[in-house]
Design a protein around this motif. Structure first.
Motif, mmCIF file in Angstrom:
data_model
loop_
_atom_site.group_PDB
_atom_site.id
_atom_site.type_symbol
_atom_site.label_atom_id
_atom_site.label_comp_id
_atom_site.label_asym_id
_atom_site.label_seq_id
_atom_site.Cartn_x
_atom_site.Cartn_y
_atom_site.Cartn_z
ATOM 1 N N ASN A 42 16.206 44.296 88.651
ATOM 2 C CA ASN A 42 15.143 45.110 88.076
ATOM 3 C C ASN A 42 14.990 44.923 86.567
ATOM 4 O OD1 ASN A 42 13.074 47.001 88.058
ATOM 5 N ND2 ASN A 42 14.467 48.754 87.840
ATOM 6 N N PRO A 43 14.650 43.717 86.085
ATOM 7 C CA PRO A 43 14.460 43.541 84.641
ATOM 8 C C PRO A 43 13.207 44.267 84.158
ATOM 9 C CG PRO A 43 13.807 41.566 85.819
ATOM 10 C CD PRO A 43 14.403 42.484 86.840
ATOM 11 N N LEU A 44 13.348 44.999 83.068
ATOM 12 C CA LEU A 44 12.246 45.772 82.500
ATOM 13 C C LEU A 44 12.166 45.526 80.992
ATOM 14 C CD1 LEU A 44 12.740 49.218 84.300
ATOM 15 C CD2 LEU A 44 11.038 47.452 84.855
ATOM 16 N N PHE A 45 10.959 45.320 80.492
ATOM 17 C CA PHE A 45 10.765 45.156 79.053
ATOM 18 C C PHE A 45 10.434 46.504 78.416
ATOM 19 C CE2 PHE A 45 10.208 40.672 80.114
ATOM 20 C CZ PHE A 45 10.889 40.062 79.053
ATOM 21 N N ASP A 46 11.017 46.737 77.249
ATOM 22 C CA ASP A 46 10.748 47.965 76.507
ATOM 23 C C ASP A 46 9.324 47.933 75.957
ATOM 24 O OD1 ASP A 46 12.438 50.348 75.177
ATOM 25 O OD2 ASP A 46 10.909 49.646 73.760
ATOM 26 N N PRO A 47 8.626 49.079 75.937
ATOM 27 C CA PRO A 47 7.249 49.098 75.403
ATOM 28 C C PRO A 47 7.158 48.703 73.935
ATOM 29 C CG PRO A 47 7.680 51.071 76.704
ATOM 30 C CD PRO A 47 8.996 50.377 76.549
ATOM 31 N N SER A 48 8.264 48.738 73.207
ATOM 32 C CA SER A 48 8.229 48.369 71.791
ATOM 33 C C SER A 48 8.124 46.866 71.572
ATOM 34 C CB SER A 48 9.472 48.899 71.079
ATOM 35 O OG SER A 48 10.651 48.267 71.591
ATOM 36 N N SER A 49 8.219 46.066 72.620
ATOM 37 C CA SER A 49 8.095 44.614 72.484
ATOM 38 C C SER A 49 6.735 44.272 71.875
ATOM 39 C CB SER A 49 8.241 43.951 73.852
ATOM 40 O OG SER A 49 9.491 44.282 74.444
ATOM 41 N N LYS A 50 6.722 43.358 70.906
ATOM 42 C CA LYS A 50 5.473 43.114 70.183
ATOM 43 C C LYS A 50 5.491 41.756 69.494
ATOM 44 C CE LYS A 50 7.045 45.332 65.902
ATOM 45 N NZ LYS A 50 6.743 46.367 64.898
ATOM 46 N N LEU A 51 4.327 41.410 68.945
ATOM 47 C CA LEU A 51 4.127 40.217 68.139
ATOM 48 C C LEU A 51 3.452 40.654 66.844
ATOM 49 C CD1 LEU A 51 4.458 37.084 68.338
ATOM 50 C CD2 LEU A 51 2.077 37.013 69.125
ATOM 51 N N ASP A 101 6.066 36.937 64.201
ATOM 52 C CA ASP A 101 7.401 37.294 64.701
ATOM 53 C C ASP A 101 7.292 37.925 66.087
ATOM 54 O OD1 ASP A 101 8.709 36.452 62.360
ATOM 55 O OD2 ASP A 101 8.309 38.372 61.370
ATOM 56 N N TYR A 102 7.994 37.324 67.051
ATOM 57 C CA TYR A 102 8.071 37.855 68.412
ATOM 58 C C TYR A 102 9.390 38.600 68.570
ATOM 59 C CZ TYR A 102 8.836 37.804 73.500
ATOM 60 O OH TYR A 102 9.104 38.154 74.803
ATOM 61 N N ARG A 103 9.317 39.842 69.052
ATOM 62 C CA ARG A 103 10.520 40.641 69.290
ATOM 63 C C ARG A 103 10.340 41.413 70.591
ATOM 64 N NH1 ARG A 103 15.061 42.753 66.855
ATOM 65 N NH2 ARG A 103 15.651 44.883 67.434
ATOM 66 N N ALA A 104 11.334 41.288 71.474
ATOM 67 C CA ALA A 104 11.277 41.979 72.767
ATOM 68 C C ALA A 104 12.663 42.487 73.131
ATOM 69 C CB ALA A 104 10.757 41.043 73.852
ATOM 70 N N ILE A 105 12.673 43.600 73.867
ATOM 71 C CA ILE A 105 13.920 44.170 74.383
ATOM 72 C C ILE A 105 13.773 44.301 75.892
ATOM 73 C CG2 ILE A 105 15.463 46.162 74.378
ATOM 74 C CD1 ILE A 105 14.522 46.765 71.540
ATOM 75 N N GLN A 106 14.777 43.780 76.615
ATOM 76 C CA GLN A 106 14.749 43.827 78.069
ATOM 77 C C GLN A 106 16.032 44.481 78.583
ATOM 78 O OE1 GLN A 106 15.358 40.166 80.410
ATOM 79 N NE2 GLN A 106 13.351 40.581 81.357
ATOM 80 N N SER A 107 15.870 45.344 79.564
ATOM 81 C CA SER A 107 17.039 45.954 80.210
ATOM 82 C C SER A 107 17.106 45.490 81.660
ATOM 83 C CB SER A 107 16.948 47.480 80.150
ATOM 84 O OG SER A 107 15.856 47.954 80.923
ATOM 85 N N TYR A 108 18.283 45.577 82.247
ATOM 86 C CA TYR A 108 18.468 45.147 83.637
ATOM 87 C C TYR A 108 19.616 45.943 84.267
ATOM 88 C CZ TYR A 108 21.687 42.174 80.985
ATOM 89 O OH TYR A 108 22.631 41.721 80.109
ATOM 90 N N GLY A 109 19.707 45.856 85.595
ATOM 91 C CA GLY A 109 20.621 46.695 86.362
ATOM 92 C C GLY A 109 22.070 46.252 86.315
#
Length: 286
Positions: A75-84, A115-123
């Motif tokens: 269940n990988p999920l990206f945080d809504p704060s991910s942005k460019l 600048d690309y920045r993303a945060i992903q969480s997983y199980g």
């Protein structure tokens, strides 16, 4: 004898009155006064050069990850704060003005790396603590070169200001560089991707205002929505993990561009309409 003199005097008076009436008939009538008429605005055509600078407010949507076949992530999920972040824009082009309301041009532009920045969480499968979700942080750079064919409709000119609308289609060559993956959980790993690029179909919608500095030099201030298609990163290689999913990240790339620039028309760009009065009748003086 007296009667003859009286008759002669009366005849002279009658002859003088007749001569005066004939002289009055010879004078021309007074000239007619007509209201001024406006000369029609001339249609014109010609080549022009353009240059633009501005800022692109980049947005990403539909962010997702894909992995190598057989590699499963819970269940990988990206945080809504991910942005460019935003990009600076420098562009130039050549075009043709068909008439006073229709023009078209071909443009090319360079968009600086954002600048690309993303945060992903997983199980818990890949989470050492097995107490919840773990997180990875991704950083990279995304830039582009965009080549467009554009058409515009000028909507009339008031006090030297011309509103316009337009649309364009073309290609966006997008570069994805310096992508890294850092696991922030205890014992987290590290990965990186080689730099890569791809070319996508692009389209745009535009609106703005032009100002006539001179007949040949036009200043423009405009807004553009630019769609650059879906961008996919190169595969991320794991550095300290025996199991590597060679993750690729992808997203739809759009931009809201604010630009200022100028157009220089070659040749005669057409004079402004002038007021011309109709000529009166020719009067001769004797």
């Amino acid at each position: 004898m007296g009667g003859f003199k009286a008759l002669t005097f009366a005849g002279a008076i009658a002859l003088g009155a007749s001569g005066a009436a004939s002289a009055a008939d010879l004078l021309p009538p007074p000239p007619a006064i007509e209201a001024p008429i406006a000369a029609p605005a001339p249609d014109f055509g010609g080549w022009y050069l353009r240059a633009d600078v501005g800022v692109g407010i980049n947005t990403i949507s539909g962010l997702r990850s894909s992995f190598a076949p057989g590699f499963l992530v819970d269940n990988p999920l990206f945080d809504p704060s991910s942005k460019l972040s935003d990009s600076m824009i420098i562009g130039a082009g050549v075009g043709y003005q068909f008439n006073s309301w229709l023009r078209a041009d071909i443009t090319g532009e360079y968009r600086t790396h954002a600048d690309y920045r993303a945060i992903q969480s997983y199980g818990p499968t890949f989470c050492p603590t097995l107490t919840g979700r773990c997180f990875d942080v991704y950083n990279g750079k995304v830039g582009a070169a965009v080549f467009m064919a554009n058409g515009y409709a000028d909507l009339g000119t008031w006090y030297g200001i011309t509103p316009y609308i337009g649309a364009g289609v073309g290609l966006a060559h997008v570069r994805f560089a310096n992508l890294t993956d850092i696991g922030v959980q205890p014992g987290g790993g590290f990965g990186f991707a080689q730099n890569g690029s791809q070319t996508n179909f692009a389209w745009a919608l535009m609106a703005g205002l032009g100002y006539n500095v001179t007949n040949n030099l036009k200043l423009e201030f405009g807004y553009r929505y630019l769609n650059m298609g879906r961008v996919t990163s190169p595969a991320i290689v794991c550095m300290n993990s025996p199991a590597c999913g060679y993750e690729r990240q992808s997203f739809r790339l759009d931009s809201h561009d604010i630009r200022i620039g100028f157009r220089y028309m070659f040749g005669d760009a057409g004079p402004a309409p002038i007021q011309v009065a109709a000529p009166g009748p020719l009067v001769r003086k004797y």
